[in-house]
Design a protein around this motif. Structure first.
Motif, PDB file in Angstrom:
ATOM      1  N   CYS A 162      32.082  75.506  72.714  1.00 44.53           N
ATOM      2  CA  CYS A 162      31.560  74.570  73.715  1.00 44.53           C
ATOM      3  C   CYS A 162      30.939  75.265  74.925  1.00 44.53           C
ATOM      4  CB  CYS A 162      32.667  73.631  74.176  1.00 44.53           C
ATOM      5  SG  CYS A 162      33.590  72.880  72.822  1.00 44.53           S
ATOM      6  N   SER A 163      31.237  76.527  75.164  1.00 44.33           N
ATOM      7  CA  SER A 163      30.652  77.238  76.311  1.00 44.33           C
ATOM      8  C   SER A 163      29.386  77.995  75.939  1.00 44.33           C
ATOM      9  CB  SER A 163      31.679  78.215  76.893  1.00 44.33           C
ATOM     10  OG  SER A 163      32.072  79.175  75.924  1.00 44.33           O
ATOM     11  N   SER A 164      28.866  77.798  74.741  1.00 43.93           N
ATOM     12  CA  SER A 164      27.775  78.631  74.223  1.00 43.93           C
ATOM     13  C   SER A 164      26.572  78.673  75.149  1.00 43.93           C
ATOM     14  CB  SER A 164      27.337  78.121  72.847  1.00 43.93           C
ATOM     15  OG  SER A 164      28.377  78.223  71.912  1.00 43.93           O
ATOM     16  N   SER A 165      26.097  77.514  75.601  1.00 47.33           N
ATOM     17  CA  SER A 165      24.836  77.520  76.359  1.00 47.33           C
ATOM     18  C   SER A 165      25.007  78.064  77.762  1.00 47.33           C
ATOM     19  CB  SER A 165      24.212  76.126  76.384  1.00 47.33           C
ATOM     20  OG  SER A 165      25.108  75.169  76.910  1.00 47.33           O
ATOM     21  N   HIS A 297      33.837  71.160  83.364  1.00 50.77           N
ATOM     22  CA  HIS A 297      33.770  71.042  81.905  1.00 50.77           C
ATOM     23  C   HIS A 297      34.131  69.611  81.518  1.00 50.77           C
ATOM     24  CE1 HIS A 297      33.524  72.496  77.856  1.00 50.77           C
ATOM     25  NE2 HIS A 297      34.788  72.161  77.587  1.00 50.77           N
ATOM     26  N   GLY A 298      35.233  69.090  82.020  1.00 54.01           N
ATOM     27  CA  GLY A 298      35.561  67.665  81.983  1.00 54.01           C
ATOM     28  C   GLY A 298      35.343  66.951  80.677  1.00 54.01           C
ATOM     29  N   THR A 299      36.116  67.315  79.640  1.00 54.18           N
ATOM     30  CA  THR A 299      35.918  66.702  78.322  1.00 54.18           C
ATOM     31  C   THR A 299      36.554  65.330  78.204  1.00 54.18           C
ATOM     32  OG1 THR A 299      37.879  67.832  77.504  1.00 54.18           O
ATOM     33  CG2 THR A 299      35.751  68.919  77.157  1.00 54.18           C
ATOM     34  N   GLY A 300      37.523  65.016  79.085  1.00 52.81           N
ATOM     35  CA  GLY A 300      38.200  63.733  78.960  1.00 52.81           C
ATOM     36  C   GLY A 300      39.394  63.774  78.021  1.00 52.81           C
ATOM     37  N   ALA A 340      26.615  71.723  75.968  1.00 53.07           N
ATOM     38  CA  ALA A 340      27.321  71.122  77.093  1.00 53.07           C
ATOM     39  C   ALA A 340      27.051  71.873  78.390  1.00 53.07           C
ATOM     40  CB  ALA A 340      28.816  71.084  76.800  1.00 53.07           C
ATOM     41  N   GLY A 341      27.062  73.195  78.336  1.00 54.24           N
ATOM     42  CA  GLY A 341      26.849  73.972  79.551  1.00 54.24           C
ATOM     43  C   GLY A 341      25.464  73.765  80.122  1.00 54.24           C
ATOM     44  N   ILE A 342      24.459  73.715  79.267  1.00 58.82           N
ATOM     45  CA  ILE A 342      23.090  73.548  79.778  1.00 58.82           C
ATOM     46  C   ILE A 342      22.903  72.129  80.311  1.00 58.82           C
ATOM     47  CG2 ILE A 342      21.794  72.731  77.751  1.00 58.82           C
ATOM     48  CD1 ILE A 342      20.779  75.705  79.940  1.00 58.82           C
TER      49      ILE A 342
END
Length: 992
Positions: A162-165, A297-300, A340-342
């Motif tokens: 999930c942190s890729s971008s 990041h806040g995925t819920g 997600a990061g972008i």
């Protein structure tokens, strides 16, 4: 660390195609979560994972634009297909043409998670094709962008879940700071292609039943998956400022770390999250209490939100005047995983750019267990206004495997130059004319994009169009089909674009220029002057002002007055010979230098009478100072001659006029031939009274005549008293050989080795002007595509048109009369651009208009679709050893033995048909689409794999050729027709 500027953005997220739509979605706090679109998977079979944030039409791809064959496009991972146009649009948004980056060290860093496409396609072994090798590789996603845009810097795909971008952004920043690249594209892309990962989330207890992320809410119950693609263009801040780029935000620092051996490979670690924040702030030189808001990041998920808020509070919960605002765009979109990061970084950059942070969804249902207020944090129930400068923000992104990233951003720096509006106000001038340009890969695409730009230009208030035009010159260029239109303001521009978009596709359809235009410059002579000439152009063109000043300074020591002030004041003394000749020289010189500043490189020059002095300067035969001295002296000496001379233009041939003068038998003894301007255009000169009487006689014989606005009988023996002294002056000048072909109106031919010495200039003033013969020589020698007249109004172009000597040549004039201003110069440049010239555009615009304006992004063709399950046509091809494909028959495939017999008798046209069929088959093109002129690499996207496939298909279709040698084929692979010619030659040689 050094600062990095975010200069370009493009994105496609659920419910938001493009940056403006994304910002609108955020500001309206909209929810983009919905039902799964048709064509992804069977919703009924997987009801628990069929809601989320989805982008429509992910199967659309403009394969022709990127020179990708249909077969290869069908094999490409949709992640590759959606990223390519997004990267193109982001580069455009940065104020740069994507084609301008070709061959540069631009880097591409793409965050992407997993490899669903490979699992979906490569598991069907019967459908495997060579194209699936590159098409299914996640690592190829960045490489595709680098390949199709010809970018030579670092190119890599990053998968840290999930942190890729955001990790990709970190790597891009470091590459820029290390000097590995001058520009970097950092991106993230995620498409939900199958229910697999959703099922994994559900089994892990991480999936939200309604497919919706609810970050920091008391209702948070898991992750909802989402599509998304975003690209940012990054440059070192000093480079962006030097280039005048529009800057959305500045990256002050970034950091990446890993959880290491924590409480599970997929579980988040508060301590590692805390450390990555501290490291990023340390690198940015920022104290946590300076951070105004955080895109978390806040995925819920209950665990993820709790751990993240604890880490944020530990770092930011220092004593502060007001809590640090936090939010997560996942509440709007869902979890875009590798993108997600972008998504968060683009939201934050836009917030800094617009100076407002959007409210957070679910802020009114805050989870009290997170203890946000106690930790110095708060959710935004309404948008947060930001000060104009000094705001610092952060973006976090955490990978499921424990790789964490944080990026620190700040607002764009204060401008050091005066605002553009102030610069324009200082000029105190009306809106200047600009040239709005567009290019596209086909006439249809050009029309489509003209319509898009018309809509964009018509949406805003009426403002000057010059800066928008200048931006289009920099951004919308590099593609083969060109369009250009001039405008002073956005209302004019919108109307012109709308008219062009709605025009019938007739012969006016733009053509693809094959080369630059061949331009010849024609310099007007005396008689064209008028009071106030070129004052409008001087008012609007900085380049013309500068060059007229140069000419004025060169003339001033010899004229005793300012030619520039004479022109601008509208002084009627401009008609006096002593002023007229220097003034016309100054105008011709300044116009020529303005055009050369704009990138016009003349193939030849021609000057009519006094116009030859400016032509000689442009050709390099005379220096400006020497030419100014000669022209000023010439005008003064001729002006001192007794008045009473006149000149008469007659629409008749030289032979006819000679006969008439002979028939008059001495009735006009002081009249002689002064110029032969064409087959039916001559000028007579002599005593004014005698010439007026002759004028009546000629009119009585049905000839059209016109008395010229001159004071003397130029180009006659009447000038000889002045020419001796002029020859002495001219003898002090050492001319050089012209560097540009020079059509001499003294000799009526190209100059050759003849010197432009004192004898030349004396005879040139005394003898008739042979303009018609000189023009014929120029056209025959240089074959110009355009003739441009340089003077205060058209005189030579009408002569050229009547002469018939320049058939098929376009005529242009940048200052055609008393009302001419910057628009006519702009029209000239626009015409040359459409013909293939790449101007040096900045010379057209005032400094205040040389700024970057946003333009509507390129509109790609969405008609070609490559949905999942689109079967590669190669799978249906019969084995080559059994059949040869039918060639335009209805009888079905032809057995090999019969095909061999037929091929031995095949004419050249049939060889071409065989090649067309083979290309169609290998590329997967629709029947009838391949034309003989199609180029294998540039148009059809062939590569080495496809060339080998083409070889096999041709051998099957033309068995009498035997085995083809690929090295021998390569030189012939320029186009379909050139390959067919090569194969036909081989067949002829074999038969012999």
């Amino acid at each position: 660390m050094g600062d990095i500027a975010v200069v370009g953005i493009d994105c496609v997220f659920p419910g938001a195609r493009g940056v403006d739509a994304y910002w609108d979605l955020l500001m309206r706090t909209r929810d983009a979560v919905g039902e799964l679109p048709d064509g992804r998977w069977d919703r009924a079979a997987f009801p628990g994972v069929s809601r989320g944030g989805f982008v429509e039409d992910i199967d659309a791809f403009d394969h022709g634009f990127f020179s990708v064959s249909p077969r290869e496009a069908a094999a490409m991972d949709p992640h590759q297909r959606v990223l390519l146009p997004c990267a193109w649009r982001a580069i455009e948004d940065s104020g740069t043409s994507p084609t301008a980056l070709a061959g540069t060290d631009t880097g591409v860093f793409v965050g992407v998670m997993g490899g669903e496409w490979g699992r979906l396609t490569l598991s069907d072994h019967d459908a495997v094709t060579p194209q699936l090798g590159a098409g299914s590789s996640a690592g190829m996603i960045a490489n595709r962008v680098s390949y199709h845009l010809d970018l030579h810097g670092p190119s890599l795909a990053v998968d840290t879940a999930c942190s890729s971008s955001l990790v990709a952004v970190h790597l891009a920043v470091n590459a820029l700071l290390a000097g590995e690249c001058a520009t970097a594209l950092a991106a993230g892309v995620n498409l939900v292609l199958s229910p697999t990962l959703g099922l994994v989330y559900r089994q892990l207890g991480l999936a939200a039943p309604d497919g919706r992320c609810k970050p920091f809410s008391r209702e948070a119950d898991g992750i909802g998956r989402a599509d998304g693609v975003g690209v940012v263009v990054l440059r070192r801040l000093e480079d962006a400022l030097a280039d005048g780029s529009r800057i959305y935000a500045v990256i002050r620092g970034s950091a990446v770390n890993q959880d290491g051996r924590s409480n599970g490979v997929t579980a988040p670690s508060r301590w590692s999250q805390q450390k990555v924040l501290e490291a990023a702030y340390r690198r940015a030189g920022v104290s946590p209490d300076e951070v105004r808001f955080l895109e978390a990041h806040g995925t819920g998920t209950a665990l993820g939100d709790a751990i993240e808020c604890a880490a944020l509070g530990s770092v930011h919960g220092v004593p502060r005047d007001e809590p640090c605002a936090i939010g997560s765009v996942k509440g709007n979109l869902g979890h875009t995983e590798g993108a997600a990061g972008i998504a968060g970084l683009i939201k934050t950059a836009l917030a800094l750019h617009h100076r407002i942070v959007p409210a957070s969804r679910f802020a009114d249902r805050e989870n009290p267990r997170l203890r946000l207020a106690e930790r110095g944090l708060r959710l935004l129930k309404s948008p947060l206004r930001l000060p104009r400068h000094g705001t610092v923000a952060g973006v976090s992104s955490f990978g499921m495997g424990g790789t964490n990233a944080h990026v620190v951003l700040a607002g764009a720096p204060r401008p050091t130059a005066p605002p553009a509006a102030a610069a324009r106000a200082h000029d105190r001038r009306a809106p200047a004319a600009g040239v709005f340009t567009l290019t596209a890969d086909s006439p249809d695409a050009l029309r489509r994009n003209i319509a898009a730009q018309a809509e964009a230009a018509g949406r805003g208030p009426r403002t000057g169009a010059a800066a928008l035009c200048r931006s289009s010159n920099r951004v919308k260029t590099g593609l083969p089909y060109r369009f250009a239109v001039t405008a002073r303001d956005t209302r004019q521009l919108a109307a012109a674009l709308r008219a062009a978009a709605e025009a019938e596709p007739t012969a006016r359809t733009p053509r693809r220029p094959r080369s630059e235009p061949v331009v010849a410059l024609l310099f007007t002579g005396q008689g064209s002057q008028f009071a106030g000439m070129t004052a409008g152009l001087h008012r609007e063109s900085p380049a013309y002002r500068r060059h007229l000043d140069e000419a004025d300074a060169a003339l001033a020591p010899y004229t005793g007055t300012s030619v520039r002030e004479l022109l601008l004041s509208g002084d009627e003394r401009v008609h006096e010979t002593r002023h007229a000749q220097p003034a016309l020289f100054a105008v011709g010189y300044a116009l020529a230098r303005t055009l050369t500043d704009l990138g016009v490189r003349p193939a030849a020059v021609l000057g009519h009478s006094v116009g030859e002095f400016a032509a000689a300067v442009v050709a390099g035969a005379l220096g400006l100072a020497d030419a100014a001295r000669l022209v000023a002296r010439r005008g003064t000496l001729m002006g001192e001659l007794p008045p009473g001379g006149a000149m008469l233009s007659v629409h008749a041939g030289q032979d006819r006029i000679t006969e008439l003068l002979a028939e008059l038998d001495g009735a006009a003894p002081g009249v002689s031939l002064a110029a032969v301007n064409g087959p039916r255009d001559v000028v007579l000169a002599g005593d004014a009274g005698e010439l007026r009487r002759l004028d009546g006689t000629l009119r009585g014989q049905g000839l059209r005549t016109r008395l010229l606005d001159v004071s003397h009988a130029f180009h006659t023996a009447a000038l000889r008293p002045a020419l001796e002294r002029f020859g002495t002056e001219a003898g002090t000048v050492r001319p050089a050989r012209p560097r540009i072909p020079f059509a001499s109106t003294r000799y009526g031919r190209m100059l050759g080795n003849d010197p432009l010495d004192a004898a030349y200039w004396v005879a040139q003033a005394a003898e008739p002007v042979r303009f018609g013969a000189a023009l014929a020589a120029l056209v025959g020698d240089t074959a110009p595509t355009h003739l441009i007249e340089l003077g205060p109004r058209p005189q030579l172009l009408p002569l050229a048109g009547r002469s018939g000597l320049a058939a098929g040549v376009d005529f242009l004039h940048p200052a055609p009369g008393a009302d001419a201003a910057g628009a006519e110069l702009a029209e000239t440049v626009a015409a040359l651009y459409r013909a293939g010239l790449d101007p040096d555009w900045d010379a057209l615009y005032a400094p205040g208009d040389r700024r970057t304006e946003r333009l509507a992004p390129y509109v790609f063709d969405g008609s070609s679709r490559f949905p999942r399950g689109h079967r590669d046509p190669a799978a249906a091809v019969p084995p080559e050893e059994d059949l040869v494909p039918a060639r335009g028959t209805e009888a079905g495939p032809v057995p090999v033995a019969e095909a061999a017999t037929a091929t031995a008798r095949r004419p050249a046209g049939s060889v071409l048909a065989a090649v067309v069929d083979a290309v169609t088959e290998v590329g997967g093109y629709p029947p009838g689409e391949i034309v003989p002129e199609a180029r294998f690499y540039e148009d059809l996207g062939f590569d080495s794999v496809m060339i080998m496939q083409l070889k096999d298909r041709i051998e099957a279709g033309l068995p009498s050729l035997g085995e083809l040698s690929v090295p021998r084929m390569l030189p012939a692979l320029r186009s379909v027709a050139s390959l067919a010619d090569h194969l036909n030659d081989l067949l002829v040689a074999e038969a012999a």
